[in-house]
Scaffold this active site. Structure first.
Site, mmCIF file in Angstrom:
data_model
loop_
_atom_site.group_PDB
_atom_site.id
_atom_site.type_symbol
_atom_site.label_atom_id
_atom_site.label_comp_id
_atom_site.label_asym_id
_atom_site.label_seq_id
_atom_site.Cartn_x
_atom_site.Cartn_y
_atom_site.Cartn_z
ATOM 1 N N ASP A 11 67.178 -29.670 35.250
ATOM 2 C CA ASP A 11 67.459 -28.623 34.263
ATOM 3 C C ASP A 11 66.234 -28.075 33.547
ATOM 4 O O ASP A 11 66.336 -27.078 32.837
ATOM 5 C CB ASP A 11 68.421 -29.150 33.204
ATOM 6 C CG ASP A 11 67.744 -30.121 32.243
ATOM 7 O OD1 ASP A 11 67.097 -31.085 32.716
ATOM 8 O OD2 ASP A 11 67.847 -29.917 31.024
ATOM 9 N N ASP A 15 68.009 -36.738 31.737
ATOM 10 C CA ASP A 15 68.310 -36.058 30.473
ATOM 11 C C ASP A 15 68.599 -34.578 30.686
ATOM 12 O O ASP A 15 67.781 -33.846 31.255
ATOM 13 C CB ASP A 15 67.144 -36.208 29.502
ATOM 14 C CG ASP A 15 66.962 -37.643 29.022
ATOM 15 O OD1 ASP A 15 67.758 -38.498 29.438
ATOM 16 O OD2 ASP A 15 66.034 -37.898 28.237
ATOM 17 N N ASP A 63 67.447 -35.558 38.154
ATOM 18 C CA ASP A 63 66.942 -35.723 36.801
ATOM 19 C C ASP A 63 68.020 -36.411 35.959
ATOM 20 O O ASP A 63 69.209 -36.411 36.319
ATOM 21 C CB ASP A 63 66.614 -34.339 36.233
ATOM 22 C CG ASP A 63 66.204 -34.386 34.782
ATOM 23 O OD1 ASP A 63 65.325 -35.194 34.426
ATOM 24 O OD2 ASP A 63 66.768 -33.608 33.991
#
Length: 275
Positions: A210, A15, A13
């Site tokens: 996240d 961001d 991922d």
């Protein structure tokens, strides 16, 4: 059991993971990016961002020679010299927008998508520069929305989307509407099979993320790094996850580095070890 770096695929991922949630910097992750590049380990960006956004970032990250997964798994984009067509999963963007417009008309629910506003508004919502917001609005198969209705309306909205073969997933800042079969995990599985077919060898997979929209990705790989995120409550993988999960203490790029330290620093020759 040990696997060499030559057999490793990494999905990440952006961001809040490889990129800082606020500054979008990746300084803490750079030593690992350099080491993985030297070892020729593919690092596959797997993000809610659009292809137009990722193409620019890939060059800055030194990953421009690799495929990537955009829009939460709606699209897999290959480098031009691979002579492999872009893979699009789920509904195409115009038909997705038509379904959302019809739902808004029928229900009166309060939500706004990127297609409903201009570049300046998206820049205000995201903290991106105006030129970056323009890239974020060049979409192929998903629509980020800001939800202003109640939680009960949101549940109804999800049910109505499902009847239209669409689904809703939550990212770091927005909800994302896309085809029901679309997910980061499904795209990662497809790309892993592609690599196995292309290289005629099995691969060990490792993923880092996240947010809630990363759960399918983490569940799809052998090793999973759940980076400390912005959400208030802890995230969990489904109980049938057969791999190894590591939760980081640090957020963002520092957590990204921490996760790779945990799984890839098991021996001096740069191999993965079960612990």
């Amino acid at each position: 059991m040990r696997k060499s770096l030559a057999d490793l695929l990494i999905f990440t991922d952006l961001d809040g993971s490889l990129l800082d949630h606020h500054s979008y910097r990746w300084d803490a992750a750079k030593p690992w990016l350099d080491r993985l590049a030297q070892a020729k380990v593919p690092v596959i960006v797997t993000t809610s961002k659009t292809a137009a956004e990722v193409l620019q970032l890939q060059q800055q990250l030194g990953l421009g020679a690799l495929p990537f997964i955009a829009e939460n798994g709606a699209q897999i984009v290959f480098p031009a010299d691979w002579q492999q067509d872009t893979q699009l999963f789920g509904a195409e963007y115009p038909s997705l927008l038509a379904e959302l417009a019809e739902l808004r008309r029928q229900t009166g629910f309060a939500f706004s998508g990127f297609a409903d506003v201009d570049d300046a508004t998206v820049a205000e919502w995201t903290g991106l520069r105006l030129s970056e917001a323009h890239l974020a609005r060049q979409r192929a198969g998903s629509e980020p929305i800001r939800w202003s209705g109640s939680d009960q309306q949101l549940e109804t909205f999800q049910t109505l989307l499902a009847l239209r073969n669409l689904t809703l997933t939550r990212g770091g800042r927005f909800y994302h509407v896309m085809g029901r079969e679309v997910s980061k995990g499904n795209a990662a599985r497809w790309l892993t099979k592609y690599y196995q077919w292309q290289r005629c060898q099995p691969f060990t997979t490792l993923s880092l993320g996240d947010g809630p929209n990363d759960i399918s990705l983490l569940h799809a790989t052998d090793y999973a790094v759940l980076i400390r995120g912005q959400q208030t409550g802890p995230l969990a993988l489904p109980g049938d996850f057969p791999g190894q999960l590591y939760r980081t203490r640090q957020p963002g790029p520092a957590g990204w580095r921490e996760g790779l330290d945990h799984f890839l620093m098991g021996s001096e020759d740069g191999r993965i070890e079960h612990e």
